[in-house]
Design an enzyme around this catalytic site. Structure first.
Site, short mmCIF file in Angstrom:
data_model
loop_
_atom_site.label_atom_id
_atom_site.label_comp_id
_atom_site.label_asym_id
_atom_site.label_seq_id
_atom_site.Cartn_x
_atom_site.Cartn_y
_atom_site.Cartn_z
N GLU A 286 -7.14 -0.74 -9.07
CA GLU A 286 -7.39 -1.85 -8.39
C GLU A 286 -8.77 -2.05 -8.29
OE1 GLU A 286 -5.06 -0.04 -7.46
OE2 GLU A 286 -3.11 -1.18 -7.95
N HIS B 16 4.88 -2.33 -0.09
CA HIS B 16 4.98 -3.33 -0.88
C HIS B 16 5.39 -4.69 0.09
CE1 HIS B 16 5.67 -0.33 -3.66
NE2 HIS B 16 5.76 -1.04 -4.71
#
Lengths: 374, 352
Positions: free
Chosen positions: B60, B129
């Site tokens: 990321e 998540h």
């Protein structure tokens, strides 16, 4: 080789490097690097010498200005002039460099002006030059962050179908950062035209390179699918040659290339630390014997290309530049107070606009009271 | 107008932005062949090619840092962070580089990056998540922060975010991804309301309910339920969390005199805290009761089977509405206890 079942020997030595110029200034052959500087004549050598002397002068001036309280902090580059000047000289003006905060020599070669070296350390601006004016990113303070920017920029070059390259500079400490490793993965996976230049100056503030690496840093690149070379970073010819090789590799579409320049920071990490706490006097003395500038001077003298007149002209250029750096520092002016709110956003942001109105009104209150007291 | 889900609307917004501007590139993990784990980028690779729809390595910070480089080169990267909880490895590049480069260079470098984040809980996902990290980004100067709540806004505001020369963090509520709504695909950006404007999602006169993103649907349900009890709730969908449209917010608060804020993120130093503080600064003399917050608890996001106790639901919102209306509520009696405890505690009291 698909596996290694043994631990490699520690190999962080400083002499297992490619070089073209011995510490005594003797030009030597190297089968890989030599051909990249076959054209280097006395004029170019004298130019490299001059650049390095000027860079050292900026550095000396910066330290003095810090000691005199004119700049808040300084990150010296003495000892690292060869890798900075040698590699930057190999770049084309339209290539783009992504330096760390220590790359004074890179910024000098790229065309930074006297004020550009001091204004940020003085705390007047975060960045003096417009990156697009000299195709060089603002010196990066977050360790290793700029390597990803270089790779992204290189991906942009690819998409534009251009033949430029991006070059990024970082230290040995940065090689421990995730960003630098991610940059190598992105660069390799996308074959981005980017050159990695690691200036291994032996210390990350106080931590020796052995805390960052148990294997030569250049040896990591092949693991990412990136060819690399480990050079004597105090050898300006080797630096120029390695960078010419790396740039040619990247420019011709073969993807990234990697240089580890083994060098030494003679001074402290910044003017805030005390290197005597973590390095011996002997060690520093040994490295002073490998001085990158004296090395070129010795070569030029041996070849009869260094005379008093040249020495005087370089010294005079250095004096002039030093004076300009000092003048730029002493004559620096701060923005208006309201200016701290400038340039946060490109388009108006109502929240900040409101703060601007409030702070503006507050400041205007002082002006009104000054007016009244006159 | 076409009826479609938010997933389809965002996909249409991306396609339109890419067609309009060849400098727009989409990048992220699995955005190419797979079309993204939520299929948001479905079909874009075939239409625009691998140079503009970039399947990146699984890193990321690498995605965000290379987007910075692409932006420096004149591109307009639209970055997909696969899930909210995965934005943390990119946090350094977002707050130190994306947010600050324009300021650092006194406006010479633009960072027109859009950071799309599938966001928040309610879909029974695994740990990491279902995070609500919006406050971190609202707290970071240099970023604009958007949270969409319906397909039409998702479509229009994504195009506006991509067109903006500022970096925009664009939160997409996963819980609402498959809710359908009418979308005007031909909307002209020049005529659309600016990205920072709030929307009065439902008019009311007794209580102002401030919310955004994933909670808008719940807030509207609460307003319908309250109507049965004779309470008129005005629901404001903030849409933009930085900047907040305080003109719309204060107009409503001055009308109702009562404020409830609801969001899924934790309470402490959250967006709700900022809203309450700002509303109090602006509307203190209009307030009939202390503003109330209904938020996620100050806990790490709980396991999926327990998330229904974390995400504010209709009843918790109505309970807070009762509080601002001074009706009996779950805190009745507890308020006195809290005041007493606070009174006894304090510096050196050893009770804190």
């Amino acid at each position: 080789m698909a596996h290694t079942l043994t631990t490699p020997d520690l190999a962080v030595g400083v002499d297992d490097v490619a070089r073209l110029l011995t510490p005594d200034g003797e030009r030597i052959a190297d089968p890989d690097l030599g051909r990249w500087v076959a054209d280097v004549d006395h004029e170019l050598l004298r130019g490299l010498y001059r650049d390095m002397v000027l860079v050292r002068r900026i550095d000396t001036e910066g330290i003095a200005l810090q000691r005199q309280g004119q700049v808040g902090l300084w990150a010296p580059c003495q000892g690292q002039e060869a890798v900075q000047v040698g590699t930057a000289r190999a770049l084309r003006a339209d290539d783009f460099a992504f330096p760390s905060y220590r790359e004074i020599g890179v910024n000098f070669v790229r065309g930074a002006k006297p004020a550009d070296f001091v204004i940020a350390w003085r705390g007047e601006e975060h960045s003096t030059f417009n990156p697009y004016d000299i195709n060089t990113a603002t010196p990066q303070i977050i360790i290793g962050a700029q390597t990803l920017h270089a790779v992204g920029y290189a991906m942009g070059i690819q998409r534009d179908g251009a033949d430029q390259v991006a070059a990024t500079y970082f230290g040995d400490g940065a090689t421990s950062q995730g960003d630098v490793n991610e940059a190598m993965i992105f660069a390799s996976s996308f074959r981005a035209p980017v050159v990695f230049v690691c200036s291994n100056n032996q210390y990350a503030i106080s931590e020796p390179v052995t805390v960052q690496a148990k294997y030569p840093i250049a040896g990591r690149a092949p693991g990412f699918g990136i060819p690399s070379v480990r050079i004597d970073g105090n050898d300006v010819l080797a630096s120029l040659a390695a960078m010419r090789w790396a740039i040619d590799h990247a420019r011709s579409g073969k993807g990234p290339a990697y240089i580890e320049a083994v060098t030494y920071r003679i001074g402290p990490h910044t003017t805030s630390d005390d290197p005597t706490r973590y390095r011996s006097k002997d060690e520093v003395e040994r490295w002073k014997q490998r001085d990158p500038i004296a090395r070129v001077e010795a070569l030029l003298r041996a070849e009869g290309a260094f005379d008093d007149e040249f020495a005087a002209s370089v010294a005079s250029d250095a004096d002039e530049l030093g004076a300009k750096v000092r003048e730029a520092t002493l004559t620096a002016t701060s923005r208006e107070p309201i200016g701290v709110l400038d340039h946060v956003y490109e388009e108006p942001h109502t929240g900040l606009q409101e703060q601007r109105r409030e702070f503006g009104a507050y400041l205007a209150g002082f002006e009104a009271s000054e007016e009244a007291s006159r | 107008m076409t009826e479609m889900t938010m997933v389809k609307a965002i996909n249409a917004g991306l396609r339109r932005a890419m067609a309009d501007d060849p400098k727009v590139v989409v990048m992220g993990e699995d955005v190419g062949r797979l079309g993204g784990v939520f299929r948001i980028t479905d079909g874009l690779l075939d239409e625009f090619g691998a140079a503009r729809v970039i399947d990146t390595p699984l890193a990321e910070s690498g995605i965000m840092g290379t987007a910075v480089g692409l932006a420096l080169r004149g591109y307009r990267p639209v970055v997909e962070i696969q899930f909210d909880g995965f934005v943390y490895p990119a946090f350094d590049q977002i707050v130190c580089q994306v947010a600050k480069l324009h300021y650092r260079t006194r406006g010479n470098v633009k960072m027109p990056i859009t950071i799309r984040i599938p966001w928040a809980g309610g879909v029974g996902a695994a740990e990491h998540h279902s995070e609500s990290p919006e406050a971190y980004f609202v707290h970071t100067s240099g970023l604009r922060v958007i949270a969409v709540s319906n397909p039409q806004d998702a479509y229009v505001m994504l195009r506006q975010a991509i067109a903006s020369d500022d970096p925009v963090v664009y939160f997409e509520p996963k819980r609402l991804y498959h809710q359908k709504g009418e979308v005007d695909l031909d909307v002209d950006l020049a005529d659309a309301p600016p990205m920072g404007l709030a929307r009065v999602a439902r008019e009311g006169s007794d209580v102002t309910l401030l919310t955004y993103g994933s909670q808008v649907t719940t807030a509207l349900d609460a307003a319908i339920a309250a109507e049965d009890e004779g309470v008129s709730i005005e629901v404001i969908d903030l849409r933009s969390l930085s900047p907040v449209d305080y003109r719309t917010v204060t107009a409503s608060v001055r009308k109702t005199g009562r404020v409830v804020v609801t969001h899924e993120a934790a309470k402490e130093a959250g967006v709700g805290a900022e809203l309450v503080a700002s509303v109090t600064e602006r509307c203190f003399h209009y307030l009939e009761a202390p503003p109330q917050r209904v938020t996620g608890h100050d806990i790490p996001y709980p396991p999926a089977k327990l998330e229904k106790y974390h995400i504010p639901d209709l009843d918790r919102i109505l309970d807070a509405v009762d509080r601002v209306l001074d009706k009996p509520n779950s805190l009745t009696g507890l308020e006195e206890w809290r005041t007493a405890e606070t009174g006894r505690a304090g510096v050196g009291g050893g009770v804190l």
